[in-house]
Write an enzyme that holds these catalytic residues in place. Sequence first.
Site, PDB file in Angstrom:
ATOM      1  N   HIS A 279       0.839  -1.203   0.000  1.00 53.80           N
ATOM      2  CA  HIS A 279       0.000   0.000   0.000  1.00 53.80           C
ATOM      3  C   HIS A 279       0.876   1.256   0.000  1.00 53.80           C
ATOM      4  CE1 HIS A 279      -3.217  -2.572   2.138  1.00 53.80           C
ATOM      5  NE2 HIS A 279      -3.657  -2.343   0.911  1.00 53.80           N
TER       6      HIS A 279
ATOM      7  N   LYS B 297     -18.485  -5.806   6.404  1.00 53.77           N
ATOM      8  CA  LYS B 297     -17.180  -6.451   6.344  1.00 53.77           C
ATOM      9  C   LYS B 297     -16.586  -6.536   7.749  1.00 53.77           C
ATOM     10  CE  LYS B 297     -12.861  -6.308   3.790  1.00 53.77           C
ATOM     11  NZ  LYS B 297     -12.090  -5.617   2.762  1.00 53.77           N
TER      12      LYS B 297
ATOM     13  N   ARG C  91      -1.657  -6.273  -8.313  1.00 53.18           N
ATOM     14  CA  ARG C  91      -0.565  -7.223  -8.099  1.00 53.18           C
ATOM     15  C   ARG C  91      -0.476  -8.230  -9.223  1.00 53.18           C
ATOM     16  NH1 ARG C  91      -3.140  -8.118  -2.444  1.00 53.18           N
ATOM     17  NH2 ARG C  91      -4.604  -8.881  -3.952  1.00 53.18           N
TER      18      ARG C  91
ATOM     19  N   SER D  45      -3.204  -7.924   2.353  1.00 52.41           N
ATOM     20  CA  SER D  45      -3.605  -7.829   3.759  1.00 52.41           C
ATOM     21  C   SER D  45      -4.099  -9.173   4.279  1.00 52.41           C
ATOM     22  CB  SER D  45      -4.697  -6.763   3.926  1.00 52.41           C
ATOM     23  OG  SER D  45      -4.177  -5.495   3.641  1.00 52.41           O
TER      24      SER D  45
END
Length: 160
Positions: A18, A42, A91, A129
């Site tokens: 990040h 979430k 990514r 994460s």
Amino acid sequence: MNRVAIYPGSFDPLTNGHLDILHRSLALFDKVIIAIAVNSNKTTLFSIEERLGFISEVTKGMKGLEIDTFQGLTVDYCAKVGATSIIRGLRAVTDFDYEYAISLMNKKLAPEVETVFLMSSNEYSFISSTIVKEVARHGRDVSNQVPGIVSKALLKKLSQ
């Protein structure tokens, strides 16, 4: 011209990947707002206050940076803060498929907002994460994947 971009995400937790995207974004825009998404559906490991604290500490002194939280649609938040770009880090191809679909919807909802994709630097291309939390949950060291303050907080929280 004041070029404002938002870098939205849950940042649960903030990773070195990040930060890599953030540093590179600050070179492209006059102002970047890290926008921590608050999603009541979430489940997060860290509270919004903890995540704000980590990001504030790690980014202290960075010029052109603001930190905020938001709920709802990202494009609505863009309108609220006057941002014309959304930063997204990628990514791998699997990230692109997901992010591309979201960018198309955002473009339909707010044609004036551009999504800017930045590829992760090689050394951060494997960091997520979710993976960081899983490795830390098993007591393994993640200090080379997250800032020191986050690594300590992960190990403390997950050892409870």
